[in-house]
Scaffold this active site. Structure first.
Site, PDB file in Angstrom:
ATOM      1  N   ARG A   1       0.854  -1.190   0.000  1.00 39.51           N
ATOM      2  CA  ARG A   1       0.000   0.000   0.000  1.00 39.51           C
ATOM      3  C   ARG A   1       0.889   1.238   0.000  1.00 39.51           C
ATOM      4  O   ARG A   1       2.006   1.224   0.520  1.00 39.51           O
ATOM      5  CB  ARG A   1      -0.902   0.035   1.236  1.00 39.51           C
ATOM      6  CG  ARG A   1      -2.001  -1.007   1.247  1.00 39.51           C
ATOM      7  CD  ARG A   1      -2.921  -0.786   2.443  1.00 39.51           C
ATOM      8  NE  ARG A   1      -4.023  -1.739   2.436  1.00 39.51           N
ATOM      9  CZ  ARG A   1      -3.965  -2.946   2.985  1.00 39.51           C
ATOM     10  NH1 ARG A   1      -2.862  -3.327   3.603  1.00 39.51           N
ATOM     11  NH2 ARG A   1      -5.015  -3.755   2.934  1.00 39.51           N
TER      12      ARG A   1
ATOM     13  N   LYS B   1      -2.892  -0.815   7.738  1.00 40.93           N
ATOM     14  CA  LYS B   1      -4.315  -1.104   7.760  1.00 40.93           C
ATOM     15  C   LYS B   1      -4.683  -2.175   8.779  1.00 40.93           C
ATOM     16  O   LYS B   1      -5.721  -2.098   9.432  1.00 40.93           O
ATOM     17  CB  LYS B   1      -4.793  -1.524   6.367  1.00 40.93           C
ATOM     18  CG  LYS B   1      -6.306  -1.674   6.269  1.00 40.93           C
ATOM     19  CD  LYS B   1      -6.760  -1.818   4.837  1.00 40.93           C
ATOM     20  CE  LYS B   1      -8.294  -1.835   4.763  1.00 40.93           C
ATOM     21  NZ  LYS B   1      -8.772  -1.915   3.370  1.00 40.93           N
TER      22      LYS B   1
ATOM     23  N   HIS C   1      -5.313  -7.934   3.720  1.00 40.27           N
ATOM     24  CA  HIS C   1      -6.717  -7.932   4.112  1.00 40.27           C
ATOM     25  C   HIS C   1      -6.918  -8.834   5.324  1.00 40.27           C
ATOM     26  O   HIS C   1      -6.328  -9.911   5.411  1.00 40.27           O
ATOM     27  CB  HIS C   1      -7.602  -8.417   2.963  1.00 40.27           C
ATOM     28  CG  HIS C   1      -7.648  -7.464   1.809  1.00 40.27           C
ATOM     29  ND1 HIS C   1      -7.999  -7.841   0.531  1.00 40.27           N
ATOM     30  CD2 HIS C   1      -7.373  -6.136   1.741  1.00 40.27           C
ATOM     31  CE1 HIS C   1      -7.945  -6.800  -0.276  1.00 40.27           C
ATOM     32  NE2 HIS C   1      -7.570  -5.758   0.436  1.00 40.27           N
TER      33      HIS C   1
ATOM     34  N   HIS D   1      -2.805   2.394  -6.156  1.00 40.75           N
ATOM     35  CA  HIS D   1      -3.534   1.254  -5.605  1.00 40.75           C
ATOM     36  C   HIS D   1      -3.904   0.259  -6.698  1.00 40.75           C
ATOM     37  O   HIS D   1      -3.996  -0.947  -6.441  1.00 40.75           O
ATOM     38  CB  HIS D   1      -4.791   1.741  -4.879  1.00 40.75           C
ATOM     39  CG  HIS D   1      -5.245   0.808  -3.800  1.00 40.75           C
ATOM     40  ND1 HIS D   1      -4.586   0.651  -2.603  1.00 40.75           N
ATOM     41  CD2 HIS D   1      -6.303  -0.053  -3.759  1.00 40.75           C
ATOM     42  CE1 HIS D   1      -5.206  -0.243  -1.854  1.00 40.75           C
ATOM     43  NE2 HIS D   1      -6.242  -0.688  -2.530  1.00 40.75           N
TER      44      HIS D   1
ATOM     45  N   TYR E   1     -10.434 -10.591  -5.809  1.00 40.37           N
ATOM     46  CA  TYR E   1      -9.118 -11.192  -5.947  1.00 40.37           C
ATOM     47  C   TYR E   1      -9.057 -12.637  -5.447  1.00 40.37           C
ATOM     48  O   TYR E   1      -8.223 -13.413  -5.883  1.00 40.37           O
ATOM     49  CB  TYR E   1      -8.072 -10.398  -5.150  1.00 40.37           C
ATOM     50  CG  TYR E   1      -8.126  -8.930  -5.387  1.00 40.37           C
ATOM     51  CD1 TYR E   1      -8.088  -8.419  -6.666  1.00 40.37           C
ATOM     52  CD2 TYR E   1      -8.228  -8.042  -4.330  1.00 40.37           C
ATOM     53  CE1 TYR E   1      -8.143  -7.058  -6.890  1.00 40.37           C
ATOM     54  CE2 TYR E   1      -8.275  -6.688  -4.543  1.00 40.37           C
ATOM     55  CZ  TYR E   1      -8.231  -6.214  -5.821  1.00 40.37           C
ATOM     56  OH  TYR E   1      -8.290  -4.868  -6.030  1.00 40.37           O
TER      57      TYR E   1
ATOM     58  N   ARG F   1      -1.644  -2.632  -7.164  1.00 37.08           N
ATOM     59  CA  ARG F   1      -1.921  -3.787  -6.283  1.00 37.08           C
ATOM     60  C   ARG F   1      -2.973  -4.686  -6.929  1.00 37.08           C
ATOM     61  O   ARG F   1      -2.872  -5.922  -6.887  1.00 37.08           O
ATOM     62  CB  ARG F   1      -2.426  -3.299  -4.925  1.00 37.08           C
ATOM     63  CG  ARG F   1      -1.361  -2.787  -4.001  1.00 37.08           C
ATOM     64  CD  ARG F   1      -1.927  -2.036  -2.813  1.00 37.08           C
ATOM     65  NE  ARG F   1      -3.066  -2.643  -2.169  1.00 37.08           N
ATOM     66  CZ  ARG F   1      -3.005  -3.565  -1.205  1.00 37.08           C
ATOM     67  NH1 ARG F   1      -1.819  -4.034  -0.818  1.00 37.08           N
ATOM     68  NH2 ARG F   1      -4.097  -4.039  -0.646  1.00 37.08           N
TER      69      ARG F   1
END
Length: 409
Positions: free
Chosen positions: A251, A276, A376, A350, A385, A353
């Site tokens: 990120r 995150k 995530h 982004h 994804y 990614r």
């Protein structure tokens, strides 16, 4: 309609309240004087954003430069002069996307934001949620400060703040309104605001399942990287940053926070503390990425004791703030490489990614752990994804040296 001198006077007072530096205010006052002379020469007394934009265009050829991708920072500053006046006329506030920092808060206001962050942590929200929601809480608290404070906050105040979000991406508006709703629930529970204020936050339909990630063709990525001038310090920095995102799927905020201690050079590994999730992961330090970082540190990085690897090269020299975005960095090189950039579909850092995740899946990698690579916390967040394998990252990562290999549509 408001007379231009009255509008300028009100905006000036608000900017001083927000803590804009004296040197910045001197520049704005000079720009306002030039703008007022332009209005007077045309016999226009009341502020008009259209007339203000005509002044901007005549002063620097703004629209032609925008189409050609040759805008300078000084051109953008003139654009901000007009836009800030338009926003202040409409909302009575300096809209956040023209101010890099959250408004200065009083001690009491800062204490409220700190309590809100503690409330979020007690609810076991992620580190990134605590940070982003806390930032929004500071913005809203400052906004209500010009309207009698949180205690006098009502549906009209909430609506006026929501109106200042015009111009943001739909996803950003959705996130900010979710944060606002959470803050007002906290404020209601704490007796700081009325119980009905959270219900006044407008709803934004969720688009999670409808969103299709933007991806780049590998050939376009190669052309963008080739367009970076690695003969100058900023080019060396930008090249390394883009490679870190494209090859390892980091990120933007994690790239900005990278420190020298995160690099295990003997082991060819990179340790990333993901903003995150708050989790730390290890990724393979690919050769091209490692050499790009070394080239920047040895021959491009300004002298500084900052532990962060990547620095801003304009005064004051230092690390990037969390609020500074890297989107324009990629757009600049895309335009230099004559790679189409559409306003209809955001394709910034982004999206690199997204491209990495798509490449992993299209390569036939087992769909198990892309969520781990992307940071995530749940498979549901990974959405389109699914997942893939950290062990295959070094072989399957987006390779800018393979322009002939296209991502299937």
């Amino acid at each position: 309609m408001v007379a231009l001198p009255v509008l300028v006077s009100g905006l000036e007072a608000e900017m001083i309240r927000l803590g804009y530096k004296d040197s910045t205010m001197v520049w704005y006052r000079g720009a306002w004087r030039r703008l007022q002379r332009y209005f007077a020469a045309r016999g226009v007394e009341e502020f008009s954003l259209d007339v203000a934009m005509e002044w901007v265009d005549e002063a620097c050829g703004f629209f032609a430069k925008e189409q050609a991708g040759t805008l300078k920072q000084s051109d953008v500053y003139l654009f901000r002069v007009a836009q800030m006046l338009g926003d202040y006329e409409a909302h009575g506030a300096v809209v956040r996307h023209y101010s890099r920092t959250v408004s200065k808060l009083s001690a009491d206001e800062a204490a409220v934001v700190a309590r809100f962050r503690a409330w979020l942590r007690a609810a076991e929200r992620s580190a990134s949620t605590v940070r982003s929601y806390g930032t929004l809480a500071g913005e809203f608290t400052a906004f209500t400060g010009t309207r009698g404070g949180l205690a006098r906050c009502d549906a009209g105040t909430v609506g006026a703040f929501a109106a200042t979000l015009a111009g943001y991406q739909a996803k950003t508006v959705e996130q900010k309104l979710c944060a606002l709703r959470s803050f007002l629930r906290f404020a209601s529970e704490a007796g700081l605001a009325g119980t009905a204020t959270a219900e006044a936050v407008p709803a934004v339909p969720s688009r999670r399942q409808a969103r299709i990630p933007s991806v780049w063709d590998p050939g376009d990525v190669a052309r963008i990287l080739n367009a970076v001038d690695r003969g100058n310090p900023c080019g060396k920095r930008d090249y390394a940053i883009i490679l870190l995102v494209a090859r390892l799927g980091l990120r933007g905020i994690d790239v900005k926070r990278l420190e020298f201690a995160d690099f295990d050079w003997p082991g060819n590994r990179l340790s990333v503390a993901q903003a995150k999730t708050g989790h730390r992961i290890w990724l393979p330090l690919l050769k091209d990425v490692g050499w790009a970082v070394i080239d920047y540190v040895r021959s491009g990085r300004p002298a500084s004791d900052c532990p962060q690897v990547f620095l801003r090269h304009t005064a004051p020299v230092g690390p990037f703030s969390d609020q500074e975005h890297l989107h324009q960095m990629l757009v600049k090189y895309a335009r230099a490489a004559h790679v189409p950039v559409s306003d209809k579909r955001r394709r910034g850092m982004h999206s690199l990614r997204h491209t990495l995740a798509t490449r992993l899946m299209e390569s036939g990698t087992p769909v198990e752990q892309i969520a781990d690579i992307l940071g995530h916390q749940s498979v549901a967040s990974t959405g389109v994804y699914l997942k893939s394998s950290l062990g295959l990252l070094a072989r399957c990562a987006l390779d800018p040296d393979e322009p002939g290999r296209q991502v299937p549509r």
